[in-house]
Design an enzyme around this catalytic site. Sequence first.
Site, short mmCIF file in Angstrom:
data_model
loop_
_atom_site.label_atom_id
_atom_site.label_comp_id
_atom_site.label_asym_id
_atom_site.label_seq_id
_atom_site.Cartn_x
_atom_site.Cartn_y
_atom_site.Cartn_z
N CYS A 69 40.89 -11.66 -26.19
CA CYS A 69 40.58 -12.38 -25.00
C CYS A 69 40.52 -13.94 -25.46
O CYS A 69 39.52 -14.31 -25.93
CB CYS A 69 39.40 -11.97 -24.27
SG CYS A 69 38.97 -13.17 -22.90
N CYS A 72 37.56 -15.75 -24.10
CA CYS A 72 36.32 -15.24 -24.68
C CYS A 72 36.12 -15.96 -26.08
O CYS A 72 34.96 -16.29 -26.47
CB CYS A 72 36.43 -13.68 -24.81
SG CYS A 72 36.49 -12.72 -23.60
#
Length: 154
Positions: A69, A72
């Site tokens: 991600c 993230c």
Amino acid sequence: MMTSQPAEVVTCANCGRKNRVPAAATGLPRCGHCHQPLPWITAADDDCYHDVVDGAALPVLVDLWAPWCGPCRVISPTLETLARSRPGTIKLVKVNVDEAPRVASSHGAQSIPTLLVVNRGEVVARHIGAAPEHTIRAWLDEALTHLPGSPPAG
């Protein structure tokens, strides 16, 4: 799986000594030499989440994330900076949703990153998605301000 996670080695910002900080403990991590609070940053999975998060003596900032991600990975350094700047105030626990699907499901995480503030096992604040540091800091300050017995945010 990470069921028995080793203690992290943390250098005390006050005296420079290295200390082992366990993932789960009933008290607060303090330097063995100068006794100043230490930053508490660790990880958890499905098997150890409740010991690491629910049993914490501090409010816990939970980061539900995944290595693939992009947002993230962008927000991770901000979260670590916040945790390091608040020793004795919060504990940062990173939960890789690919390795902890039960934790992600129990918190209804449909998007990542999902940030939670957990106090004594109860989710008291939630933020979904990446954001600039000042936004995350303000969200965290607001969440910590409303916790009974919590030290002032800052």
